[in-house]
Design a protein around this motif. Structure first.
Motif, PDB file in Angstrom:
ATOM      1  N   GLU B  20      -0.004 -26.188   6.733  1.00 13.55           N
ATOM      2  CA  GLU B  20      -0.895 -25.349   7.839  1.00 13.55           C
ATOM      3  C   GLU B  20      -2.214 -25.161   7.155  1.00 13.55           C
ATOM      4  O   GLU B  20      -3.334 -25.557   7.546  1.00 13.55           O
ATOM      5  CB  GLU B  20      -0.345 -23.992   8.195  1.00 13.55           C
ATOM      6  N   VAL B  21      -2.319 -24.646   5.872  1.00 10.43           N
ATOM      7  CA  VAL B  21      -3.662 -24.371   5.383  1.00 10.43           C
ATOM      8  C   VAL B  21      -4.368 -25.646   4.913  1.00 10.43           C
ATOM      9  O   VAL B  21      -5.461 -25.622   4.772  1.00 10.43           O
ATOM     10  CB  VAL B  21      -3.303 -23.341   4.179  1.00 10.43           C
ATOM     11  N   THR B  22      -3.635 -26.512   4.096  1.00  8.97           N
ATOM     12  CA  THR B  22      -4.162 -27.476   3.560  1.00  8.97           C
ATOM     13  C   THR B  22      -4.845 -28.381   4.870  1.00  8.97           C
ATOM     14  O   THR B  22      -6.016 -28.901   4.784  1.00  8.97           O
ATOM     15  CB  THR B  22      -3.300 -28.597   2.747  1.00  8.97           C
ATOM     16  N   GLY B  23      -4.204 -28.381   5.853  1.00  8.74           N
ATOM     17  CA  GLY B  23      -4.586 -28.983   7.078  1.00  8.74           C
ATOM     18  C   GLY B  23      -5.843 -28.329   7.549  1.00  8.74           C
ATOM     19  O   GLY B  23      -7.038 -29.164   7.841  1.00  8.74           O
ATOM     20  N   ARG B  24      -5.870 -27.177   7.630  1.00 12.05           N
ATOM     21  CA  ARG B  24      -7.020 -26.192   8.180  1.00 12.05           C
ATOM     22  C   ARG B  24      -8.217 -26.635   7.324  1.00 12.05           C
ATOM     23  O   ARG B  24      -9.478 -26.577   7.431  1.00 12.05           O
ATOM     24  CB  ARG B  24      -6.823 -24.904   8.209  1.00 12.05           C
ATOM     25  N   GLN B  25      -7.955 -26.465   5.945  1.00  9.85           N
ATOM     26  CA  GLN B  25      -9.061 -26.565   4.864  1.00  9.85           C
ATOM     27  C   GLN B  25      -9.215 -27.903   4.370  1.00  9.85           C
ATOM     28  O   GLN B  25     -10.168 -28.297   3.671  1.00  9.85           O
ATOM     29  CB  GLN B  25      -8.530 -25.931   3.378  1.00  9.85           C
ATOM     30  N   ARG B  26      -8.613 -29.091   5.158  1.00  7.88           N
ATOM     31  CA  ARG B  26      -8.705 -30.422   4.970  1.00  7.88           C
ATOM     32  C   ARG B  26      -8.699 -30.982   3.613  1.00  7.88           C
ATOM     33  O   ARG B  26      -9.561 -31.504   2.905  1.00  7.88           O
ATOM     34  CB  ARG B  26     -10.417 -30.750   5.595  1.00  7.88           C
ATOM     35  N   PHE B  96      -4.259 -16.061  -6.270  1.00  4.09           N
ATOM     36  CA  PHE B  96      -3.477 -14.879  -5.674  1.00  4.09           C
ATOM     37  C   PHE B  96      -4.124 -13.542  -6.059  1.00  4.09           C
ATOM     38  O   PHE B  96      -3.995 -12.600  -5.401  1.00  4.09           O
ATOM     39  CB  PHE B  96      -2.117 -14.645  -6.047  1.00  4.09           C
ATOM     40  N   PHE B  97      -4.702 -13.635  -7.349  1.00  2.11           N
ATOM     41  CA  PHE B  97      -5.441 -12.391  -7.722  1.00  2.11           C
ATOM     42  C   PHE B  97      -6.986 -12.695  -7.894  1.00  2.11           C
ATOM     43  O   PHE B  97      -7.523 -11.903  -8.862  1.00  2.11           O
ATOM     44  CB  PHE B  97      -4.737 -11.855  -9.012  1.00  2.11           C
ATOM     45  N   SER B  98      -7.444 -13.389  -7.074  1.00  2.57           N
ATOM     46  CA  SER B  98      -8.953 -13.397  -7.153  1.00  2.57           C
ATOM     47  C   SER B  98      -9.939 -12.379  -7.107  1.00  2.57           C
ATOM     48  O   SER B  98     -10.907 -12.340  -7.782  1.00  2.57           O
ATOM     49  CB  SER B  98      -9.578 -14.781  -6.077  1.00  2.57           C
ATOM     50  N   GLY B  99      -9.288 -11.424  -6.087  1.00  2.33           N
ATOM     51  CA  GLY B  99     -10.309 -10.108  -5.926  1.00  2.33           C
ATOM     52  C   GLY B  99     -10.324  -9.626  -7.376  1.00  2.33           C
ATOM     53  O   GLY B  99     -11.213  -8.900  -7.719  1.00  2.33           O
ATOM     54  N   GLU B 150      -5.672 -19.045  -2.115  1.00  6.08           N
ATOM     55  CA  GLU B 150      -6.141 -17.742  -1.667  1.00  6.08           C
ATOM     56  C   GLU B 150      -5.979 -17.185  -0.265  1.00  6.08           C
ATOM     57  O   GLU B 150      -5.786 -16.354   0.058  1.00  6.08           O
ATOM     58  CB  GLU B 150      -7.624 -17.781  -2.007  1.00  6.08           C
ATOM     59  N   GLU B 151      -6.036 -18.456   0.447  1.00  8.67           N
ATOM     60  CA  GLU B 151      -5.900 -18.259   1.998  1.00  8.67           C
ATOM     61  C   GLU B 151      -4.356 -17.884   2.192  1.00  8.67           C
ATOM     62  O   GLU B 151      -4.123 -17.160   3.186  1.00  8.67           O
ATOM     63  CB  GLU B 151      -6.162 -19.487   3.048  1.00  8.67           C
ATOM     64  N   ILE B 152      -3.628 -18.456   1.517  1.00  8.89           N
ATOM     65  CA  ILE B 152      -2.097 -18.284   1.568  1.00  8.89           C
ATOM     66  C   ILE B 152      -1.671 -16.610   1.430  1.00  8.89           C
ATOM     67  O   ILE B 152      -1.166 -16.232   1.987  1.00  8.89           O
ATOM     68  CB  ILE B 152      -1.282 -19.256   0.687  1.00  8.89           C
ATOM     69  N   SER B 153      -2.488 -16.367   0.439  1.00 10.15           N
ATOM     70  CA  SER B 153      -2.247 -14.990  -0.238  1.00 10.15           C
ATOM     71  C   SER B 153      -2.750 -13.816   0.758  1.00 10.15           C
ATOM     72  O   SER B 153      -2.054 -12.843   1.229  1.00 10.15           O
ATOM     73  CB  SER B 153      -3.142 -14.814  -1.540  1.00 10.15           C
ATOM     74  N   ALA B 154      -3.894 -14.415   1.438  1.00  5.78           N
ATOM     75  CA  ALA B 154      -4.565 -13.470   2.294  1.00  5.78           C
ATOM     76  C   ALA B 154      -3.614 -13.426   3.697  1.00  5.78           C
ATOM     77  O   ALA B 154      -3.564 -12.043   4.176  1.00  5.78           O
ATOM     78  CB  ALA B 154      -5.966 -13.898   2.776  1.00  5.78           C
ATOM     79  N   ARG B 155      -3.155 -14.435   4.149  1.00  3.59           N
ATOM     80  CA  ARG B 155      -2.471 -14.400   5.228  1.00  3.59           C
ATOM     81  C   ARG B 155      -1.222 -13.614   5.084  1.00  3.59           C
ATOM     82  O   ARG B 155      -0.659 -13.030   5.794  1.00  3.59           O
ATOM     83  CB  ARG B 155      -1.954 -15.919   5.730  1.00  3.59           C
ATOM     84  N   GLY B 156      -0.552 -13.796   3.772  1.00  7.83           N
ATOM     85  CA  GLY B 156       0.765 -12.965   3.361  1.00  7.83           C
ATOM     86  C   GLY B 156       0.191 -11.525   3.540  1.00  7.83           C
ATOM     87  O   GLY B 156       1.205 -10.796   4.012  1.00  7.83           O
ATOM     88  N   MET B 157      -0.611 -11.178   2.722  1.00  8.62           N
ATOM     89  CA  MET B 157      -0.997  -9.795   2.940  1.00  8.62           C
ATOM     90  C   MET B 157      -1.287  -9.182   4.229  1.00  8.62           C
ATOM     91  O   MET B 157      -0.819  -8.075   4.338  1.00  8.62           O
ATOM     92  CB  MET B 157      -2.446  -9.535   2.078  1.00  8.62           C
ATOM     93  N   VAL B 158      -1.864  -9.767   5.269  1.00  8.73           N
ATOM     94  CA  VAL B 158      -2.141  -9.492   6.279  1.00  8.73           C
ATOM     95  C   VAL B 158      -0.816  -9.293   7.144  1.00  8.73           C
ATOM     96  O   VAL B 158      -0.668  -8.511   8.154  1.00  8.73           O
ATOM     97  CB  VAL B 158      -3.208 -10.321   7.149  1.00  8.73           C
ATOM     98  N   GLN B 159      -0.092 -10.278   6.798  1.00  2.55           N
ATOM     99  CA  GLN B 159       1.388 -10.130   7.562  1.00  2.55           C
ATOM    100  C   GLN B 159       2.264  -8.979   7.028  1.00  2.55           C
ATOM    101  O   GLN B 159       3.077  -8.626   7.690  1.00  2.55           O
ATOM    102  CB  GLN B 159       2.025 -11.513   7.173  1.00  2.55           C
TER     103      GLN B 159
END
Lengths: 213, 199
Positions: B20-26, B96-99, B150-159
């Motif tokens: 899903e994320v690689t598709g979205r980020q092309r 996963f820990f970029s922040g 980073e996006e996978i991590s963010a989506r996981g945290m939101v969920q």
């Protein structure tokens, strides 16, 4: 669940408290020895020894048992099934965190301030569990259930009763003023207002809750 | 904001999220590279593989420079293993820990540099092996893969619940990242600008 509620409150107010509430939880016997009244399901026990502040958090076994089924799943489920129980636990964690936070800043806390902040904390924690589409309706339901549909224990003294009612009145006014941000889903403004109020000292906080001044 | 992950297994969950994320980020990745990443995410998610154990039992991160130095002293097979670990740890940490890395002594760029270089070395050391193309691709697209994680991590945290969602929100406020904004919009944390469609 205690740790998750603390994490949630810290995320809302934008600080981290080194002391973890779950470490300070004591059982019924220890709470009695430390001067707990045993009249409520949650009680924060505070003892000042010179410059040091000693804290203990009592959460009744009955309350912890009630919440056990929701420990491992998403906390959203507990809001449907046992909002009252969840809010009691949140209140205990709120008291612990607020006393620890203000003590770290060298401030003393009045009981009214502590209770009023806990009412706001319960509203904020539950509100943000369902932040998103339809949060306005959830917020209105929370205002009703947390501030209007309330009852008080019969054995409260006159002074205690006044304090709880006053805390309810002040926090309800403040939370009602947040509704504009909620309906517009302005998380930035909501967090800004919550954090500003949290950091105000006793009299200023109560004035702000009451009038926004 | 909370939701159960309805997946048969962690690997299937990450496979679908990665796609899903690689598709979205092309970001185009070979199937074998996606397979490698799914395994990496699943292992690090459920084990302590990211950390090493200190003598007193504490968990700690191995400094990347020490891992690299260690690899230089080793024989080929050991060196490949150490460099691969350096690449894996760098990739996962930067994603996963970029922040946390933003405010650390060394920023994400250091991890990206070290990790990409390590995978490049592994590809050179294993030219005949089937996985050489994986390491080459990870070396060439390291930064893009970090952005995917980073996006996978963010989506996981939101969920995971409101405190995670608020952390993602704070990170977005701090960085203004379009990716994080999209995650927050998808989660309903902020209203979509009028006329904007869900993609």
């Amino acid at each position: 669940m205690i740790g998750r509620v603390q994490d949630h409150l810290e995320a809302i107010y934008g600080f981290t408290c080194e002391a973890r509430a779950e470490v300070f939880v004591v059982d019924t016997e220890a709470a009695a020895q430390l001067g707990g009244t045993g009249r409520a399901d949650e009680e924060l026990l505070v003892h000042e020894a010179g410059d040091a502040l000693e804290l203990a958090l009592y959460l009744s076994p009955a309350l912890l048992d009630r919440l056990k089924p929701y420990e491992s799943g998403p906390l959203g489920y507990v809001l449907d099934s046992d909002l009252a129980g969840y809010c009691q636990l949140a209140e205990g964690v709120s008291h612990f965190l607020y006393v620890a936070h203000t003590a770290a800043h060298g401030r003393t806390v009045s009981l009214l301030e502590l209770e009023a902040q806990a009412e706001v904390d319960k509203f904020a924690v539950c509100l943000l569990h369902r932040w998103g589409e339809g949060v306005g309706a959830w917020a209105r339901e929370l205002l009703h259930r947390l501030f209007e549909r309330v009852s008080y224990r019969k054995q409260l003294s006159v002074q205690e009763r006044w304090r709880y009612e006053e805390a309810n009145r002040l926090s309800r006014r403040f939370c009602a003023r947040l509704m504009g941000h909620v309906v517009a889903r302005r998380l930035d403004r909501l967090l800004g207002d919550l954090r500003y109020a949290y950091r105000l000292g006793a009299e200023a906080k109560l004035r702000h809750f009451a009038h926004g001044g | 904001m909370s939701g159960l992950v309805a997946s048969l297994s962690l690997k299937e969950f990450f496979k679908s999220l990665l796609g899903e994320v690689t598709g979205r980020q092309r970001v185009e990745l070979a199937e074998v590279t996606e397979f490698y990443l799914v395994n990496l995410l699943s292992e690090f998610a459920v084990t302590d593989k990211l950390f090493t154990r200190e003598e007193d039992g504490r968990k700690d991160h191995e400094p990347l420079a020490i891992l690299y130095h260690q690899a230089l002293q080793q024989e080929r097979a050991e060196r490949i293993r150490t460099l691969r670990r350096l690449g894996d740890v760098s990739l996962y940490t930067a994603g996963f820990f970029s922040g946390a890395l933003q405010s650390g002594v060394v920023g994400p760029d250091y991890y990206i540099q070290m990790g990409g270089t390590a995978y490049g070395h592994v590809a050179e050391l294993t030219p005949a092996a089937g996985f050489a193309q994986v390491y080459r691709e990870l070396c060439e697209k390291f930064r893009k893969v970090v952005e995917v994680l980073e996006e996978i991590s963010a989506r996981g945290m939101v969920q995971a619940g409101p405190s995670g969602a608020l952390k993602v929100y704070e990170a977005w406020v701090r960085t203004g990242s379009d990716r994080l904004e999209r995650v927050l919009l998808d989660a309903g944390m902020m209203p979509r600008p009028k006329g904007q469609l869900v993609n």
